[in-house]
Motif scaffolding. Structure first.
Motif, PDB file in Angstrom:
ATOM      1  N   ASP A 371       0.832  -1.202   0.000  1.00  0.00           N
ATOM      2  CA  ASP A 371       0.000   0.000   0.000  1.00  0.00           C
ATOM      3  C   ASP A 371       0.870   1.257   0.000  1.00  0.00           C
ATOM      4  OD1 ASP A 371      -2.393   1.552   0.245  1.00  0.00           O
ATOM      5  OD2 ASP A 371      -1.808   1.890   2.330  1.00  0.00           O
ATOM      6  N   LEU A 372       1.974   1.244   0.763  1.00  0.00           N
ATOM      7  CA  LEU A 372       2.864   2.417   0.767  1.00  0.00           C
ATOM      8  C   LEU A 372       3.513   2.637  -0.601  1.00  0.00           C
ATOM      9  CD1 LEU A 372       4.781   2.645   4.151  1.00  0.00           C
ATOM     10  CD2 LEU A 372       2.782   3.889   3.389  1.00  0.00           C
ATOM     11  N   TYR A 373       3.800   1.540  -1.302  1.00  0.00           N
ATOM     12  CA  TYR A 373       4.321   1.696  -2.674  1.00  0.00           C
ATOM     13  C   TYR A 373       3.368   2.550  -3.505  1.00  0.00           C
ATOM     14  CZ  TYR A 373       8.422  -1.308  -2.957  1.00  0.00           C
ATOM     15  OH  TYR A 373       9.681  -1.821  -2.826  1.00  0.00           O
ATOM     16  N   PHE A 374       2.083   2.263  -3.369  1.00  0.00           N
ATOM     17  CA  PHE A 374       1.105   3.039  -4.140  1.00  0.00           C
ATOM     18  C   PHE A 374       0.977   4.455  -3.590  1.00  0.00           C
ATOM     19  CE2 PHE A 374      -0.472  -1.255  -5.236  1.00  0.00           C
ATOM     20  CZ  PHE A 374      -0.455  -1.121  -6.615  1.00  0.00           C
ATOM     21  N   ARG A 375       0.863   4.577  -2.284  1.00  0.00           N
ATOM     22  CA  ARG A 375       0.596   5.901  -1.689  1.00  0.00           C
ATOM     23  C   ARG A 375       1.783   6.840  -1.818  1.00  0.00           C
ATOM     24  NH1 ARG A 375      -4.368   6.001   1.007  1.00  0.00           N
ATOM     25  NH2 ARG A 375      -5.201   3.902   0.776  1.00  0.00           N
ATOM     26  N   GLN A 376       2.987   6.290  -1.796  1.00  0.00           N
ATOM     27  CA  GLN A 376       4.154   7.173  -1.925  1.00  0.00           C
ATOM     28  C   GLN A 376       4.607   7.275  -3.388  1.00  0.00           C
ATOM     29  OE1 GLN A 376       7.155   6.403   1.015  1.00  0.00           O
ATOM     30  NE2 GLN A 376       5.695   6.780   2.646  1.00  0.00           N
ATOM     31  N   GLU A 377       3.756   6.779  -4.244  1.00  0.00           N
ATOM     32  CA  GLU A 377       3.981   6.872  -5.693  1.00  0.00           C
ATOM     33  C   GLU A 377       5.322   6.273  -6.139  1.00  0.00           C
ATOM     34  OE1 GLU A 377       2.947  10.844  -6.804  1.00  0.00           O
ATOM     35  OE2 GLU A 377       0.953  10.590  -5.911  1.00  0.00           O
ATOM     36  N   ILE A 378       5.675   5.172  -5.492  1.00  0.00           N
ATOM     37  CA  ILE A 378       6.909   4.484  -5.869  1.00  0.00           C
ATOM     38  C   ILE A 378       6.577   3.361  -6.851  1.00  0.00           C
ATOM     39  CG2 ILE A 378       8.928   3.233  -4.953  1.00  0.00           C
ATOM     40  CD1 ILE A 378       8.237   4.409  -2.226  1.00  0.00           C
TER      41      ILE A 378
END
Ligand SMILES: Cc1ncc(COP(=O)(O)O)c(C=O)c1O
Length: 497
Positions: A371-378
């Protein structure tokens, strides 16, 4: 700029000297464990480390070099395999008394496949696996995000999770799917532990013994095995370069009442073929007409090497005929076991129950990191990196095949994915080719794996997922030579097996 790890900190004297001489380059394309093994071997060879000296304990060396314990284990295993060091159970790893210097040690100079048990497989150019190379995995970024999740969520990341999946991740996926023109909401997404589990859950939901299922011919063996294990009758519909043969599909729909049709419309496994929009529309028309459920397995769509955009079938599905399944294994890390389903409302309850009774929920920690990959646009960065890496391998493979294969062998160049499907002359037997290639250090997947009924004798699938460019060139040259030799039946000039 390259980051060099160099050691300065004090640890026991003998070890300090040894460790101080080691420096690993994290940005090098050579695996860290190979670098470490090479450097230790050099020190031993140059007698900077005396025979019977104990090598630093695994954990200590890993800590000092800021690498994983496993990296050190692999390096020590590598040295032990070629008798540069020896191990004493319970005591550690020691420098072997007499080093048989082998300047061209293949173990240390080239890629080695090591399985989870850290045993050595033979060195092989593996075109048989479509599993991505571990050196492409974004371990450092993952580590950073993992720590963020741990700091943020603490024990909650390890508790029982919602069976449908971590809600923020389902929201992220739903937003992200707009890039594929797929409309979804967090409510109709189910996170599953890999696409294989997704297939299993769908089979569990829909199939009873003796039901029939329509599949492409050839198809993904992992799915065929699940359907067979549920006692389903498989009805194969041949695929051609723009999708399955529609007339055949229609004929089969008239004769039987299949529970669903399992398809891979983009960069199909094993063929690499993609469906034309016209065929996709026709299939959806037939689905509406025959009340046919479609399962779309879309694990390779992101790896598009052409300028022509690909559209999932689900993006065109206006009548809720399609259950969409997407894995993160090929574009992230298969070991995380992450995939998701988009489920039309009428099937939601049954599928959610099947997932629940299978394993209750998918690992919450990795869902939070993704989810952080998506939210931090990585995430887009991750995709771009893999896409470029695989595109290079793809171009090298296509060029090598075109340059070296004899004219009797043909293939349709796919526009993306990880596989190339070769058609060979009937005069060759695949078993013979497989064995010859393996003897020369090249592993291929023979076509029969991908058919449920008639074994197809003259196809092979070559995957470039796990082989870097130079090895692709070498492997294709070797394979082409073997094919030519077999075709001319000039077996005498084959290299010894
Ligand atoms: C078409 C297809 N579907 C599903 C899978 C299984 O993927 P996962 O690792 O997500 O279980 C694979 C793996 O190779 C595949 O090729």
């Amino acid at each position: 700029m390259h980051t060099i790890m160099h050691l300065q900190e004090a640890i026991p004297k003998g070890e300090f000297k040894m460790i101080d001489l080691l420096s690993l380059d994290k940005n090098s394309s050579t695996h860290l464990y190979i670098q470490l093994a090479q450097q230790l071997k050099k020190l031993i060879k140059e007698e900077k480390i005396a025979p019977h000296t104990k090598l630093p304990p695994i954990r200590k060396l890993a800590q000092k070099l800021d690498i994983n314990n496993v990296t050190v284990v692999k390096a020590y295993d590598l040295l032990a395999a070629e008798n540069t060091v020896y191990k004493k159970v319970g005591s550690g790893t020691f420098v072997a008394p007499k080093l048989e210097v082998d300047n061209e040690s293949p173990h240390l100079d080239e890629e080695v496949y090591i399985d989870e048990d850290s045993k050595f497989d033979q060195q092989i150019i593996n075109f048989a696996t479509a599993a991505p190379s571990p050196e492409l995995f974004p371990v450092q970024t993952f580590k950073k995000l993992l720590n963020k999740v741990l700091d943020r969520d603490k024990g909650y990341a390890f508790g029982y999770q919602k069976s449908q999946g971590y809600l923020p991740l389902r929201e992220s996926i739903s937003n992200y799917l707009q890039n594929y023109e797929i409309q979804s909401t967090a409510q109709n997404i189910q996170i599953v532990s890999g696409a294989q589990q997704g297939i299993d859950i769908l089979a569990k939901t829909f199939l009873d013994y003796g039901d029939s299922v329509l599949v492409e011919e050839p198809s993904y063996p992992g799915a065929l095995s699940v359907f067979k294990a549920k006692g389903a009758q498989l009805i194969e519909v041949p695929i051609e370069k723009d999708g399955i043969k529609i007339a055949e599909l229609e004929k089969k729909l008239n004769k039987s009442k299949p529970k669903f049709l399992y398809l891979m419309p983009n960069f199909q496994n094993p063929t690499g073929y993609s469906y034309s929009k016209k065929k996709m529309e026709k299939i959806l028309d037939l689905a509406a007409e025959y009340n046919l459920l479609i399962i779309e397995d879309d694990c390779l769509n992101d790896l598009n090497y052409s300028s022509k955009p690909t559209l999932p079938l689900k993006a065109l599905d206006n009548s809720s005929s399609v259950i969409y399944l997407k894995s993160f294994s090929k574009v992230f890390m298969p070991g995380l076991r992450l995939a998701f389903l988009i489920i039309p409302p009428e099937y939601l309850e049954d599928i959610l129950l099947s997932k629940y009774i299978s394993d209750i929920f998918t690992d919450g920690l990795v869902q939070r990191v993704l989810d952080l990959y998506f939210r931090q646009e990585i995430w887009t960065e991750q995709l771009d990196y893999l896409q470029q890496t695989y595109q290079h391998r793809y171009e090298v493979m296509v060029k090598s095949l075109k340059n070296h294969l004899p004219k009797e062998v043909s293939f349709i160049t796919p526009q993306g994915g990880l596989n190339i499907w070769l058609k060979l002359p009937d005069t060759l037997t695949m078993e013979q080719l497989y064995n010859r290639a393996l003897g020369a250090g090249v592993k291929i997947a023979t076509g029969d794996l991908f058919y449920s009924q008639q074994p197809c004798q003259n196809r092979i699938r070559l995957s470039f997922a796990a082989v870097e460019a130079q090895q692709i060139k070498n492997g294709i040259e070797k394979l082409a030579k073997i094919i030519k030799d077999l075709l001319t039946k000039n077996n005498d000039i084959l290299p010894p097996l």
